[in-house]
Design a protein around this motif. Structure first.
Motif, short mmCIF file in Angstrom:
data_model
loop_
_atom_site.label_atom_id
_atom_site.label_comp_id
_atom_site.label_asym_id
_atom_site.label_seq_id
_atom_site.Cartn_x
_atom_site.Cartn_y
_atom_site.Cartn_z
N THR A 40 0.86 -1.18 0.00
CA THR A 40 0.00 0.00 0.00
C THR A 40 0.90 1.23 0.00
N GLY A 41 0.35 2.39 -0.27
CA GLY A 41 1.14 3.62 -0.32
C GLY A 41 2.00 3.85 0.90
N PRO A 42 1.41 3.87 2.11
CA PRO A 42 2.23 4.12 3.30
C PRO A 42 3.27 3.02 3.54
N GLU A 43 2.92 1.77 3.26
CA GLU A 43 3.89 0.68 3.44
C GLU A 43 5.04 0.83 2.46
N LEU A 44 4.73 1.17 1.23
CA LEU A 44 5.76 1.34 0.21
C LEU A 44 6.71 2.48 0.58
N VAL A 45 6.17 3.58 1.05
CA VAL A 45 7.02 4.70 1.48
C VAL A 45 7.95 4.23 2.61
N GLY A 46 7.42 3.44 3.54
CA GLY A 46 8.24 2.92 4.63
C GLY A 46 9.37 2.04 4.12
N VAL A 47 9.06 1.14 3.19
CA VAL A 47 10.08 0.25 2.63
C VAL A 47 11.12 1.07 1.86
N LEU A 48 10.68 1.95 0.99
CA LEU A 48 11.60 2.74 0.17
C LEU A 48 12.51 3.63 1.01
N SER A 49 12.01 4.13 2.11
CA SER A 49 12.81 5.03 2.94
C SER A 49 13.91 4.29 3.69
N ARG A 50 13.81 2.97 3.80
CA ARG A 50 14.82 2.17 4.52
C ARG A 50 15.85 1.53 3.60
N LEU A 51 15.70 1.65 2.30
CA LEU A 51 16.62 1.01 1.37
C LEU A 51 17.94 1.76 1.27
N ASP A 52 19.01 1.01 1.07
CA ASP A 52 20.31 1.61 0.75
C ASP A 52 20.38 1.99 -0.71
N LEU A 53 19.64 1.25 -1.55
CA LEU A 53 19.65 1.48 -2.99
C LEU A 53 18.44 0.79 -3.60
N LEU A 54 17.79 1.44 -4.56
CA LEU A 54 16.68 0.85 -5.28
C LEU A 54 17.08 0.64 -6.73
N LEU A 55 16.95 -0.60 -7.22
CA LEU A 55 17.09 -0.90 -8.65
C LEU A 55 15.68 -0.98 -9.18
N THR A 56 15.36 -0.17 -10.18
CA THR A 56 13.97 -0.03 -10.60
C THR A 56 13.86 0.29 -12.09
N ASN A 57 12.66 0.20 -12.57
CA ASN A 57 12.36 0.73 -13.90
C ASN A 57 11.68 2.09 -13.70
N ASP A 58 11.29 2.71 -14.80
CA ASP A 58 10.58 3.98 -14.74
C ASP A 58 9.18 3.70 -14.18
N SER A 59 8.96 4.06 -12.93
CA SER A 59 7.73 3.65 -12.24
C SER A 59 7.39 4.63 -11.12
N GLY A 60 6.21 4.46 -10.58
CA GLY A 60 5.80 5.25 -9.42
C GLY A 60 6.74 5.09 -8.24
N PRO A 61 7.10 3.82 -7.87
CA PRO A 61 8.06 3.66 -6.77
C PRO A 61 9.40 4.35 -7.02
N MET A 62 9.83 4.44 -8.27
CA MET A 62 11.06 5.16 -8.59
C MET A 62 10.93 6.62 -8.16
N HIS A 63 9.79 7.24 -8.49
CA HIS A 63 9.60 8.65 -8.15
C HIS A 63 9.46 8.85 -6.64
N LEU A 64 8.79 7.93 -5.96
CA LEU A 64 8.70 8.01 -4.50
C LEU A 64 10.08 7.91 -3.86
N ALA A 65 10.87 6.94 -4.32
CA ALA A 65 12.22 6.77 -3.77
C ALA A 65 13.06 8.01 -3.99
N ALA A 66 12.97 8.59 -5.18
CA ALA A 66 13.73 9.81 -5.47
C ALA A 66 13.31 10.94 -4.55
N ALA A 67 12.02 11.09 -4.33
CA ALA A 67 11.51 12.15 -3.44
C ALA A 67 11.97 11.92 -2.01
#
Length: 131
Positions: A40-67
């Motif tokens: 879900t949105g809040p869960e995804l933000v929590g996961v992305l904020s704890r990552l050392d690095l995200l390998l991704t394609n051009d996607s919504g999670p990519m933009h959240l991680a960048a922000a």
């Protein structure tokens, strides 16, 4: 320099979202890839904020991680990297293949999807190392 494990079949499965595996070892530090199921949105933000690095394609999670400032390597294929590149405070690297038909913005490729198939695992791992 670290032991490159990018040719390992388990690493390829991890990068394709099937498993988690060690990507490479540098001294006592292990770098791993973990496939994260849809959140879900809040869960995804929590996961992305704890990552050392995200390998991704051009996607919504990519933009959240960048922000959030999460360092990321983004692979671009048919989408327009000039229009949809991530913006934010974190380190980032864009990986794309310079082919004549990109960006086409098509979900299904009428040719051979060369914009994605020519991007190697080793190239993505090298970009991750640079960050």
């Amino acid at each position: 320099s670290g032991d490159d494990l990018s040719g390992d079949p388990m690493v390829k499965r991890a990068l394709e979202g099937e498993d988690s595996a060690t990507l490479w070892r540098q001294g006592d530090e292990l770098f791993t890839a973990v496939a994260v199921p849809m959140q879900t949105g809040p869960e995804l933000v929590g996961v992305l904020s704890r990552l050392d690095l995200l390998l991704t394609n051009d996607s919504g999670p990519m933009h959240l991680a960048a922000a959030l400032g999460t360092p990321l390597v983004a692979v671009f294929g048919p989408t327009d990297w000039r229009e949809t590149a991530p913006v934010g405070p974190g380190a980032r690297s864009l990986v794309r293949e310079d082919v004549e038909c990109a960006p086409c913005m098509l979900r299904e490729c009428p040719i051979d999807h060369r914009c994605m198939t020519r991007v190697s695992v080793d190239r993505v791992v090298d970009e991750a190392r640079r960050l």
